[in-house]
Design an enzyme around this catalytic site. Structure first.
Site, PDB file in Angstrom:
ATOM      1  N   ARG A 215       0.843  -1.205   0.000  1.00 20.75           N
ATOM      2  CA  ARG A 215       0.000   0.000   0.000  1.00 20.75           C
ATOM      3  C   ARG A 215       0.879   1.257   0.000  1.00 20.75           C
ATOM      4  O   ARG A 215       0.556   2.248  -0.662  1.00 20.75           O
ATOM      5  CB  ARG A 215      -0.916  -0.013   1.231  1.00 20.75           C
ATOM      6  CG  ARG A 215      -1.979  -1.098   1.177  1.00 20.75           C
ATOM      7  CD  ARG A 215      -2.860  -1.070   2.428  1.00 20.75           C
ATOM      8  NE  ARG A 215      -3.767  -2.205   2.433  1.00 20.75           N
ATOM      9  CZ  ARG A 215      -3.977  -3.006   3.469  1.00 20.75           C
ATOM     10  NH1 ARG A 215      -3.354  -2.784   4.617  1.00 20.75           N
ATOM     11  NH2 ARG A 215      -4.819  -4.007   3.383  1.00 20.75           N
ATOM     12  N   PHE A 231     -11.426  -6.052  -5.439  1.00 22.15           N
ATOM     13  CA  PHE A 231     -11.336  -6.948  -4.278  1.00 22.15           C
ATOM     14  C   PHE A 231     -10.871  -6.109  -3.073  1.00 22.15           C
ATOM     15  O   PHE A 231      -9.929  -6.466  -2.369  1.00 22.15           O
ATOM     16  CB  PHE A 231     -10.361  -8.104  -4.523  1.00 22.15           C
ATOM     17  CG  PHE A 231     -10.643  -8.889  -5.788  1.00 22.15           C
ATOM     18  CD1 PHE A 231     -11.560  -9.942  -5.789  1.00 22.15           C
ATOM     19  CD2 PHE A 231     -10.005  -8.575  -6.979  1.00 22.15           C
ATOM     20  CE1 PHE A 231     -11.820 -10.667  -6.948  1.00 22.15           C
ATOM     21  CE2 PHE A 231     -10.256  -9.293  -8.145  1.00 22.15           C
ATOM     22  CZ  PHE A 231     -11.161 -10.346  -8.133  1.00 22.15           C
ATOM     23  N   ASP A 253     -16.010  -4.586  -4.507  1.00 19.42           N
ATOM     24  CA  ASP A 253     -15.984  -5.863  -3.782  1.00 19.42           C
ATOM     25  C   ASP A 253     -17.388  -6.451  -3.882  1.00 19.42           C
ATOM     26  O   ASP A 253     -18.375  -5.720  -3.856  1.00 19.42           O
ATOM     27  CB  ASP A 253     -15.604  -5.661  -2.310  1.00 19.42           C
ATOM     28  CG  ASP A 253     -15.129  -6.952  -1.655  1.00 19.42           C
ATOM     29  OD1 ASP A 253     -13.929  -7.068  -1.340  1.00 19.42           O
ATOM     30  OD2 ASP A 253     -15.972  -7.860  -1.458  1.00 19.42           O
ATOM     31  N   SER A 254     -17.458  -7.782  -3.996  1.00 22.13           N
ATOM     32  CA  SER A 254     -18.780  -8.399  -4.130  1.00 22.13           C
ATOM     33  C   SER A 254     -19.529  -8.410  -2.797  1.00 22.13           C
ATOM     34  O   SER A 254     -20.741  -8.608  -2.770  1.00 22.13           O
ATOM     35  CB  SER A 254     -18.642  -9.823  -4.666  1.00 22.13           C
ATOM     36  OG  SER A 254     -17.728 -10.537  -3.871  1.00 22.13           O
ATOM     37  N   ALA A 279     -20.610  -2.470  -4.875  1.00 28.59           N
ATOM     38  CA  ALA A 279     -20.789  -3.858  -4.435  1.00 28.59           C
ATOM     39  C   ALA A 279     -21.110  -4.676  -5.678  1.00 28.59           C
ATOM     40  O   ALA A 279     -22.266  -4.790  -6.085  1.00 28.59           O
ATOM     41  CB  ALA A 279     -21.920  -3.958  -3.412  1.00 28.59           C
ATOM     42  N   ASP A 299      -6.395  -7.670  -6.268  1.00 26.77           N
ATOM     43  CA  ASP A 299      -5.948  -8.427  -5.089  1.00 26.77           C
ATOM     44  C   ASP A 299      -7.020  -9.432  -4.674  1.00 26.77           C
ATOM     45  O   ASP A 299      -7.655  -9.288  -3.633  1.00 26.77           O
ATOM     46  CB  ASP A 299      -5.648  -7.455  -3.930  1.00 26.77           C
ATOM     47  CG  ASP A 299      -5.066  -8.176  -2.723  1.00 26.77           C
ATOM     48  OD1 ASP A 299      -4.483  -9.267  -2.903  1.00 26.77           O
ATOM     49  OD2 ASP A 299      -5.204  -7.655  -1.597  1.00 26.77           O
ATOM     50  N   CYS A 339      -2.372 -14.530  -3.461  1.00 29.83           N
ATOM     51  CA  CYS A 339      -2.047 -14.978  -2.095  1.00 29.83           C
ATOM     52  C   CYS A 339      -2.241 -16.487  -1.969  1.00 29.83           C
ATOM     53  O   CYS A 339      -2.393 -17.012  -0.870  1.00 29.83           O
ATOM     54  CB  CYS A 339      -2.853 -14.214  -1.047  1.00 29.83           C
ATOM     55  SG  CYS A 339      -4.624 -14.378  -1.246  1.00 29.83           S
TER      56      CYS A 339
HETATM   57  N1  SAH Z   1      -7.209  -6.052  -1.039  1.00 30.55           N
HETATM   58  C1  SAH Z   1      -7.858  -6.279   0.239  1.00 30.55           C
HETATM   59  C2  SAH Z   1      -7.969  -7.743   0.595  1.00 30.55           C
HETATM   60  C3  SAH Z   1      -8.709  -8.579  -0.422  1.00 30.55           C
HETATM   61  S1  SAH Z   1      -9.522  -9.967   0.276  1.00 30.55           S
HETATM   62  C4  SAH Z   1      -7.140  -5.489   1.317  1.00 30.55           C
HETATM   63  O1  SAH Z   1      -6.090  -4.891   1.058  1.00 30.55           O
HETATM   64  O2  SAH Z   1      -7.630  -5.472   2.457  1.00 30.55           O
HETATM   65  C5  SAH Z   1     -10.467 -10.511  -1.072  1.00 30.55           C
HETATM   66  C6  SAH Z   1     -11.814  -9.781  -1.237  1.00 30.55           C
HETATM   67  O3  SAH Z   1     -12.345 -10.188  -2.489  1.00 30.55           O
HETATM   68  C7  SAH Z   1     -12.890 -10.122  -0.223  1.00 30.55           C
HETATM   69  O4  SAH Z   1     -13.307  -8.938   0.420  1.00 30.55           O
HETATM   70  C8  SAH Z   1     -14.048 -10.736  -1.030  1.00 30.55           C
HETATM   71  O5  SAH Z   1     -15.328 -10.290  -0.584  1.00 30.55           O
HETATM   72  C9  SAH Z   1     -13.765 -10.193  -2.407  1.00 30.55           C
HETATM   73  N2  SAH Z   1     -14.234 -10.997  -3.555  1.00 30.55           N
HETATM   74  C10 SAH Z   1     -14.104 -12.333  -3.746  1.00 30.55           C
HETATM   75  N3  SAH Z   1     -14.550 -12.675  -4.982  1.00 30.55           N
HETATM   76  C11 SAH Z   1     -14.961 -11.529  -5.582  1.00 30.55           C
HETATM   77  C12 SAH Z   1     -15.503 -11.209  -6.873  1.00 30.55           C
HETATM   78  N4  SAH Z   1     -15.682 -12.161  -7.797  1.00 30.55           N
HETATM   79  N5  SAH Z   1     -15.797  -9.934  -7.155  1.00 30.55           N
HETATM   80  C13 SAH Z   1     -15.598  -8.959  -6.227  1.00 30.55           C
HETATM   81  N6  SAH Z   1     -15.076  -9.197  -5.006  1.00 30.55           N
HETATM   82  C14 SAH Z   1     -14.767 -10.462  -4.682  1.00 30.55           C
END
Ligand code: SAH
Length: 395
Positions: A215, A231, A253-254, A279, A299, A339
């Site tokens: 970050r 994400f 984020d979903s 969302a 991510d 990850c």
């Molecule tokens: N980048 C974030 C951590 C990501 S964790 C940080 O720095 O804190 C992964 C996230 O992806 C989760 O919040 C989950 O809800 C979201 N996610 C998973 N599949 C998804 C999709 N197909 N579309 C959007 N979000 C998704």
């Protein structure tokens, strides 16, 4: 010692090299009451004591806690020494002074000689997550050790219900091992950026601490750019981009809950007028965003949790990165991460290369990224390096 696991002849080499796992196939015989979650002694075929560890039925049969002929059953002093050692490392990293950063990982499983145990610190609260039956059973001693080794702790929360093997702890419930909720919103600081963290209802222990350094790097590139953070979870990258002077920041984020948390954190920066949160599924969102962003963060959650899922995961990374690369404006920067522990840096880079070819956009690697120093990787357990990232300049 109550129970002993004796290795087959020749199967002692990896333990002698301090690798912390004993695979079930290496075991010749077991004596005494070998019970899931209990401590067993591990000896070579010739009877030499190699160490002690937590037993579990499964492919990884023993997770080692101590090595060598002097190894003993872990007692309160053992746990306190381990946690104190972990704390001293973070103190040396400048993370424990409650200054600019008061959120850090205190125990990173094998990386701290504590296989199966994660401890994250949020200011004056520690969140414990046991990934094995052995660590789950040891929670009372771990909580005691935390209070002895970490100054100023107000509460310790156990968040193991989702991570401990179900059979080992049926009906496990999350809850406080020490102290309690004070009913207030909990704000922590990472490199001076405020974040509201909710360990009780959030994903994992509440916040993705492992992206701290990445970050910071993003903040260097964000000024004046149009940033898309996909994400986003609690919007870690989004807040940094806003405060660094991004022209606009969009977060996707979903999970509705994640979007609420991101919006709350964006509000804490006071710059929410330059932020929009959606969302939505990332793949859907990315369909029609051509040239709208100069910096995109990808991510996603781990696409592969096991080796058997690795091929599909690589296809997933390729598809996602191709979508990101296609949409990004010329000269844009892509921060892309994996990850998945079973996807190596080389394999990930291969998937991203395939994505760039598919998208028909030349790209250069500016940075290769990984997890920060409070997520250390034991030299003897390279599997502990799970986070990898690339920063690409896309033409
Ligand atoms: N980048 C974030 C951590 C990501 S964790 C940080 O720095 O804190 C992964 C996230 O992806 C989760 O919040 C989950 O809800 C979201 N996610 C998973 N599949 C998804 C999709 N197909 N579309 C959007 N979000 C998704």
């Amino acid at each position: 010692m109550s129970a002993t696991v004796t290795l087959k002849p020749g199967k002692d080499q990896s333990l002698r090299r301090l690798h912390p796992w004993v695979f079930s196939g290496a075991i010749g015989r077991m004596q005494g009451e070998v019970v899931e979650g209990e401590v067993v002694a591990v000896q070579a075929a010739n009877g030499e004591l190699l160490g002690v560890g937590h037993y579990a039925p499964g492919s990884i049969a023993v997770r080692m806690l101590a090595f060598g002929p002097e190894a003993q059953l872990p007692d309160a002093a053992f746990w306190e020494a381990k946690i104190r050692n972990a704390y001293l490392l973070r103190e040396g990293l400048g993370l424990t002074g409650q200054g600019n950063t008061n959120v850090y990982r205190l125990a990173h499983a094998e990386g701290d000689g504590l296989p199966g145990l994660i401890i994250d610190v949020y200011g004056d609260v520690a969140v414990v997550q046991a990934h094995s039956a052995g660590m789950y059973k040891a929670r009372p001693l771990i909580a005691q050790a935390l209070q002895a080794a970490v100054p100023g702790l107000r509460a310790i929360y156990d968040k193991s219900a989702e991570t401990v093997p179900v059979k080992a702890a049926p009906g496990a419930q999350n809850g406080y091992l020490f102290g309690e909720s004070n009913g207030q919103e909990h704000i922590v600081h990472e490199n001076g950026h405020p974040f509201a963290v909710d360990w009780e209802t959030g994903q994992k222990t509440g916040f993705f601490i492992d992206q701290r350094d990445n970050r910071s790097l993003l903040a260097r590139y964000a000024p004046g750019r149009r940033v898309l953070n996909t994400f986003c979870y609690t919007g870690g990258f989004s807040s940094y981009a806003l405060e660094a002077g991004a022209e606009l920041v969009h977060s996707v984020d979903s999970s509705k809950k994640a979007i609420e948390l991101t919006e709350r954190n964006a509000a804490l920066t006071g710059l929410q007028n330059r932020h929009e949160a959606y969302a939505q599924d990332v793949f859907t969102f990315l369909k029609d965003r051509h040239n709208q962003y100069d910096l995109i963060v990808l991510d996603p959650p781990a696409f592969a949790k096991h080796l058997s899922a690795r091929h599909n995961a690589l296809m997933g990374y390729k598809r996602l990165n191709a979508a990101g690369i296609r949409q990004i404006a010329p000269g844009g920067l892509l921060f892309t991460f994996s990850c998945s522990q079973v996807v190596s840096a080389e394999l990930f880079e291969g998937a991203v290369l395939a994505a760039a070819i598919e998208a028909g956009r030349p790209a250069r690697i500016l940075h290769r990224l990984t997890q920060p120093a409070d997520h250390p990787v034991s030299l003897f357990h390279p599997e502990g390096e799970y986070l990898k990232g690339l920063v690409l300049a896309v033409e």
